[in-house]
Design a protein around this motif. Structure first.
Motif, PDB file in Angstrom:
ATOM      1  N   LEU A  60      47.020  25.592  34.790  1.00 33.40           N
ATOM      2  CA  LEU A  60      47.402  25.606  33.378  1.00 33.40           C
ATOM      3  C   LEU A  60      47.965  24.239  33.036  1.00 33.40           C
ATOM      4  N   GLU A 105      45.616  38.055  29.503  1.00 33.85           N
ATOM      5  CA  GLU A 105      45.185  36.800  28.882  1.00 33.85           C
ATOM      6  C   GLU A 105      44.451  35.926  29.889  1.00 33.85           C
ATOM      7  N   PHE A 106      44.963  35.868  31.105  1.00 34.70           N
ATOM      8  CA  PHE A 106      44.353  35.073  32.165  1.00 34.70           C
ATOM      9  C   PHE A 106      42.947  35.577  32.475  1.00 34.70           C
ATOM     10  N   GLU A 127      40.509  34.650  29.731  1.00 32.13           N
ATOM     11  CA  GLU A 127      40.073  33.256  29.792  1.00 32.13           C
ATOM     12  C   GLU A 127      39.004  33.072  30.863  1.00 32.13           C
ATOM     13  N   GLY A 183      48.113  23.631  27.434  1.00 32.53           N
ATOM     14  CA  GLY A 183      47.762  25.035  27.295  1.00 32.53           C
ATOM     15  C   GLY A 183      46.334  25.349  27.699  1.00 32.53           C
ATOM     16  N   GLU A 199      54.629  32.279  31.480  1.00 25.10           N
ATOM     17  CA  GLU A 199      53.580  31.293  31.249  1.00 25.10           C
ATOM     18  C   GLU A 199      52.306  31.908  30.683  1.00 25.10           C
ATOM     19  N   MET A 200      51.798  32.950  31.319  1.00 21.18           N
ATOM     20  CA  MET A 200      50.554  33.580  30.866  1.00 21.18           C
ATOM     21  C   MET A 200      50.451  34.964  31.468  1.00 21.18           C
ATOM     22  N   ILE A 242      51.768  34.034  36.564  1.00 20.82           N
ATOM     23  CA  ILE A 242      50.978  35.031  35.851  1.00 20.82           C
ATOM     24  C   ILE A 242      51.780  36.319  35.748  1.00 20.82           C
ATOM     25  N   LEU A 290      47.903  28.503  38.556  1.00 28.33           N
ATOM     26  CA  LEU A 290      47.850  29.938  38.308  1.00 28.33           C
ATOM     27  C   LEU A 290      47.105  30.673  39.414  1.00 28.33           C
TER      28      LEU A 290
END
Length: 229
Positions: free
Chosen positions: A152, A131-132, A135, A156, A126-127, A122, A111
């Motif tokens: 990633l 959200e990234f 995290e 998950g 995927e994400m 991104i 990522l």
């Protein structure tokens, strides 16, 4: 109007079915525990997609047989046995074929590399970027320049590799107060980070500057604070 308390608490089933549920439930609970024990010791965060499907299938079969009188316990146990056999066969084929392993369990995805996000992953399927960033903030990360790689995993979970303190460089801030100052117009000369991919560049005063990597036109003032644990 008289309340039908039997219907409210027991539906249309006789009282004896309540006793039957008290027998069905622990039996199916123990059966699920046994089947999962036979599949091996893995934590929830380590489960692959097909293992999650297996657990959902077991839960559905066990739940129905716990309180539906028209579902026999042996029917549910037959589902358990078939699911366990299918799981063992899949594990066997995964061990034999890398292609099948990638198909069923997926593969790790980068990522972020060297402070710059991989925009194909991104913001895609995927994400998402929000959200990234969330995290990263949960790991006390202030900006992308503190990072070497973010991967990633197929479970998950994010694997984060940090820059050494003396190698931290200016990067895109992920804290909302800083990131939300993004703008297309560059008011003053300085080091800026692309708001989409994190690429850093020294910019002059300008109305619009396009990122050479992702063609984005929004920029944020880059920061270079070291990570404090």
């Amino acid at each position: 109007m008289e309340m039908d308390w039997h219907r409210i608490f027991f539906s249309d089933h006789p009282y004896s079915f309540f006793i039957e549920i008290l027998i069905r439930t622990p039996l199916m609970f123990l059966a699920v525990v046994l089947i999962l024990r036979l599949t091996g010791k893995r934590g929830v965060q380590q489960l692959s997609i097909f293992e999650m499907v297996m657990i959902i299938t077991l839960g559905s079969a066990a739940g129905d047989s716990m309180f539906y009188e028209d579902v026999g316990l042996f029917h549910a146990l037959a589902v358990f046995v078939v699911v366990l056999i299918a799981y063992r066969l899949i594990i066997f084929f995964i061990a034999k074929s890398e292609k099948i392993e990638k198909l069923l369990e997926g593969e790790p995805l980068y990522l972020l590399r060297d402070g710059r996000m991989c925009v194909n992953e991104i913001g895609g399927s995927e994400m998402g970027a929000d959200e990234f960033f969330g995290e990263l903030r949960s790991q006390s990360i202030e900006h992308l320049g503190q990072l070497r790689y973010v991967i990633l995993e197929d479970t998950g979970k994010l694997s984060i590799f940090y820059q050494a303190d003396d190698e931290v460089k200016a990067g895109l801030p992920v804290l909302p107060d800083d990131y939300n100052k993004k703008s297309q117009k560059i008011e003053q000369k300085g080091l800026y980070a692309c708001a989409r991919c994190g690429y850093t560049q020294m910019l002059q005063h300008a109305d619009i500057t396009t990122c050479e990597y992702c063609k984005n036109t929004e920029w944020v003032k880059a920061i270079d604070r070291k990570r404090i644990v």
